[in-house]
Design a protein around this motif. Structure first.
Motif, short mmCIF file in Angstrom:
data_model
loop_
_atom_site.label_atom_id
_atom_site.label_comp_id
_atom_site.label_asym_id
_atom_site.label_seq_id
_atom_site.Cartn_x
_atom_site.Cartn_y
_atom_site.Cartn_z
N VAL A 89 0.94 -1.29 -0.08
CA VAL A 89 -0.04 -0.06 -0.13
C VAL A 89 0.86 1.28 0.18
O VAL A 89 1.82 1.39 0.80
CB VAL A 89 -0.98 -0.04 1.39
CG1 VAL A 89 -1.82 1.04 1.20
CG2 VAL A 89 -1.54 -1.26 1.29
N ASP A 91 1.35 5.73 -1.30
CA ASP A 91 0.56 6.94 -1.94
C ASP A 91 -0.68 7.36 -1.31
O ASP A 91 -1.76 7.50 -2.05
CB ASP A 91 0.64 7.04 -3.51
CG ASP A 91 1.85 6.55 -4.11
OD1 ASP A 91 2.96 7.04 -3.64
OD2 ASP A 91 1.96 5.98 -5.31
N THR A 104 -7.31 7.43 1.00
CA THR A 104 -7.40 6.42 -0.22
C THR A 104 -6.00 6.15 -0.48
O THR A 104 -5.18 7.19 -0.63
CB THR A 104 -7.99 7.30 -1.53
OG1 THR A 104 -9.28 7.51 -1.45
CG2 THR A 104 -8.04 6.44 -2.94
N ALA A 105 -5.54 4.98 -0.80
CA ALA A 105 -4.22 4.61 -1.29
C ALA A 105 -4.32 3.62 -2.34
O ALA A 105 -5.10 2.94 -2.54
CB ALA A 105 -3.53 4.14 -0.07
N SER A 106 -3.02 3.59 -3.13
CA SER A 106 -2.87 2.55 -4.16
C SER A 106 -2.51 1.29 -3.23
O SER A 106 -1.54 1.17 -2.58
CB SER A 106 -1.87 3.13 -5.02
OG SER A 106 -1.33 1.97 -6.04
N ARG A 108 -1.06 -2.41 -4.35
CA ARG A 108 -0.44 -3.42 -5.48
C ARG A 108 -0.55 -4.89 -4.89
O ARG A 108 0.10 -5.29 -3.89
CB ARG A 108 0.99 -3.11 -5.56
CG ARG A 108 1.57 -4.10 -6.89
CD ARG A 108 2.88 -3.55 -7.11
NE ARG A 108 3.29 -4.43 -8.37
CZ ARG A 108 3.54 -4.04 -9.54
NH1 ARG A 108 3.35 -2.44 -9.55
NH2 ARG A 108 3.56 -4.54 -10.69
N THR A 113 -2.62 -3.54 -9.59
CA THR A 113 -2.94 -2.40 -8.82
C THR A 113 -4.47 -2.20 -8.49
O THR A 113 -4.90 -2.18 -9.30
CB THR A 113 -2.06 -1.32 -9.09
OG1 THR A 113 -0.84 -1.57 -9.19
CG2 THR A 113 -2.25 -0.11 -8.16
N THR A 114 -4.67 -1.96 -7.28
CA THR A 114 -6.26 -1.60 -6.98
C THR A 114 -6.21 -0.43 -5.84
O THR A 114 -5.14 0.08 -5.37
CB THR A 114 -7.08 -2.88 -6.51
OG1 THR A 114 -8.24 -2.53 -6.48
CG2 THR A 114 -6.52 -3.40 -5.36
N GLU A 115 -7.19 -0.12 -5.57
CA GLU A 115 -7.41 0.93 -4.64
C GLU A 115 -8.01 0.58 -3.10
O GLU A 115 -8.59 -0.52 -3.24
CB GLU A 115 -8.64 2.08 -5.30
CG GLU A 115 -8.64 3.31 -4.43
CD GLU A 115 -9.70 4.25 -5.05
OE1 GLU A 115 -9.25 5.24 -5.44
OE2 GLU A 115 -10.86 3.71 -5.26
N VAL A 117 -9.54 1.99 0.34
CA VAL A 117 -10.20 3.24 0.63
C VAL A 117 -10.78 2.89 2.02
O VAL A 117 -11.27 1.89 2.35
CB VAL A 117 -11.61 3.49 -0.32
CG1 VAL A 117 -12.26 4.71 0.24
CG2 VAL A 117 -10.95 3.73 -1.61
N GLY A 139 -10.03 -2.64 -3.63
CA GLY A 139 -10.57 -3.09 -4.87
C GLY A 139 -12.02 -2.97 -5.09
O GLY A 139 -12.64 -3.81 -5.72
#
Length: 187
Positions: A89, A91, A104-106, A108, A113-115, A117, A139
């Motif tokens: 996780v 950003d 919210t973060a990216s 992997r 890659t998914t989100e 939240v 995701g």
């Protein structure tokens, strides 16, 4: 998934603690300076006794802590990237509206890659800050209620570190881009 949720909560807690500690400055304590007394020399010894000041109760003072989205995001970024169970996780971005706070973060994962939240709402409860975590998703898939409960407890604990124990929290206000905690400090 549970490990990722805990990692995200840990990051939010670290962020909140950092912001609270950075912006909280202990009140300055001022003691009265002693009043010098001069006794004129005399033939017979004498002793002068100066009465001590009577202690008085210090009236309560107001406490306010306001944190912006930029400060929250900067503090969260210092804790990332983090990897748990093969999911990295990074950003994070924190956004505050008048209705909730959203991180919210990216993320992997093995296949791309998914989100990630997490949304929640802080509020005043019994003189402390409490947090209702409304959702935690990876995701777009909701994580179990146990993850939300664990996240709420972690965030409450972290916020508890931001607000001194002598403060009775009266209100938590969400604004566009800010969170403000208000209360009364008992000394």
């Amino acid at each position: 998934m549970r490990a990722l949720a805990r990692l995200a909560l840990l990051a939010v807690v670290i962020l909140v603690v950092f912001l609270a500690v950075r912006d909280c400055v202990p009140a300055r304590v001022v003691f009265p300076s002693p009043t010098p007394t001069a006794t004129p020399p005399s033939a017979s010894p004498s002793r002068s006794v100066t009465p001590l000041p009577t202690p008085t109760a210090t009236p309560p003072s107001t406490f306010t802590l306001t944190v912006t989205d930029a400060e929250l995001t900067k503090a969260a970024a210092s804790s990332f990237p983090q990897t748990v169970s093969g999911v990295t996780v990074r950003d994070p971005i924190v956004r505050t509206t008048t209705s909730n706070v959203r991180l919210t973060a990216s993320a992997r994962v093995f296949f791309g890659t998914t989100e990630f939240v997490m949304t929640g709402t802080p509020y005043a409860n019994a003189g402390r800050v409490a947090v209702r975590v409304d959702s935690v998703t990876l995701g777009g898939l909701g994580l179990p209620d146990s993850v939300r409960a664990s996240a709420a407890a972690s965030v409450e604990s972290a916020i508890g570190g931001l607000v001194p124990a002598t403060v009775t929290v009266q209100r938590v206000t969400l604004g566009e881009g800010t969170v403000t905690i208000e209360g009364v400090t008992q000394r």
